[in-house]
Design an enzyme around this catalytic site. Sequence first.
Site, PDB file in Angstrom:
ATOM      1  N   ASP A   1       0.804  -1.220   0.000  1.00  0.00           N
ATOM      2  CA  ASP A   1       0.000   0.000   0.000  1.00  0.00           C
ATOM      3  C   ASP A   1       0.840   1.275   0.000  1.00  0.00           C
ATOM      4  OD1 ASP A   1      -2.479  -1.170  -0.212  1.00  0.00           O
ATOM      5  OD2 ASP A   1      -2.806  -1.305   1.939  1.00  0.00           O
TER       6      ASP A   1
ATOM      7  N   ARG B  81      -4.858   5.919  -3.256  1.00  0.00           N
ATOM      8  CA  ARG B  81      -3.395   5.819  -3.312  1.00  0.00           C
ATOM      9  C   ARG B  81      -2.834   6.546  -4.543  1.00  0.00           C
ATOM     10  NH1 ARG B  81      -2.889   4.591   1.856  1.00  0.00           N
ATOM     11  NH2 ARG B  81      -3.895   2.636   2.401  1.00  0.00           N
TER      12      ARG B  81
END
EC number: 2.5.1.19
Length: 431
Positions: free
Chosen positions: A309, A384
């Site tokens: 992530d 993200r």
Amino acid sequence: MKAIVKPTASLSGSIQALSSKNYTTRYMLIAALAEGTSTIHYPAHSEDSDAMRRCIKDLGAIVEEDDVKMTITGFGRNPKPISELNVGNAGAVLRFLMSTAAFCPELTFVNAYPQSLGKRPHDDLISSLEQMGVQVEHNGGKLPITIRGGNPRGGKITVSGNVSSQFLSSLLFMTPLLDEDSEIEVLHDLKSKVIVGQTLEVLEMAGIRIEASEDLMFYRIPGKQRYQAKEYVVQGDYPGSAAILAAAAVTDSDVKVLRLAENSRQGERAVVDVLRAMGVPLTHDNDIVHVKGNSRLIGGEFDGDHFTDAVLAMVAAAVFAEGTTRFYNVENLRYKECDRITDFVTELRKAGADVEERQSEIIVHGRPQGVEGGVEIDAHIDHRVIMALTVVGLRSKQGLTIRDAHHVAKSYPHYFEHLKALGAHVELIAD
């Protein structure tokens, strides 16, 4: 909402890391699966954690909270028999609750985000649930998904781990509550083993016994277990903080991010080591990461599976590094809110970056002189991607305009607020 990110030479100041989304959602789930009342201190506030809050309440948990904590009175293995559940755009929440839904007679997960979560596959978990006697109606492995359960059976279960570790975690949360003992064998490969370690950590905290092989590919789970009601403290979030640290790394900076535990089991803790390897001056003491950026970075090679992530944030930093940087073993990025390899590389090229993609790699040919920018780019409804593109915009010559920037709230609602507090030139405008 659009974010107009303007060139920013320097950042300075201190911020508190937001609370971990991954730990918050896991603590909320194990509290809901307990019989009794649990307390979670410093829970995360994001679209993902809000989705878990909403869904466990719909399933019968009693949730109360104030500014610093929440209490959850759980439903154990007896969720309310509701007919429909909306997880929003939260893939982990969907996958975790698909197994919990096996205790319901019939529950449909609706398709609220057809262009994002609605495109993501869940076949591997569906196959595992069917092995347990659960009937699943689905759209080619995608939403909408109807679970017809009520009496799932333990025993020998297989699950593929080469798309996402979330399928395995989902089964690990549910199987201890079954009447029978279970054995889970992971087929093929297992992505994001570090995140499975987080799942095992919180299960142990809740009093659940699971025997895991050293390589995390095989599990024995005794049945007839009960989750204990406990108190949990949520640690600071490395995945979100990675973008702040990357922004500090590519500018002249003096930035401190507080509440990032040095001994954390979050895989994204590795970004501290990645940035060090790229030559970024930083220290990590007393749970504070202190970056004194000088805009100079050097390329390297990194196994992205250890910090899934945070890969995009590190790619953004590498855009301005000397030499070539290679992030490998990252194919699972293709199965997130968007294809985080092809879609992200496409937007980086629009901004002027020199990047390549392979099936499981992102290769960055750094441009220490900066990139041109001056374009409007697509966030692909992915938090993200938004955060990483913002880092690139700060170091671009003409800035960047990022469409759909409000989707950053999925994990980090205060991201732009925190960046602006550090001195970033960012303007948010309504579409």
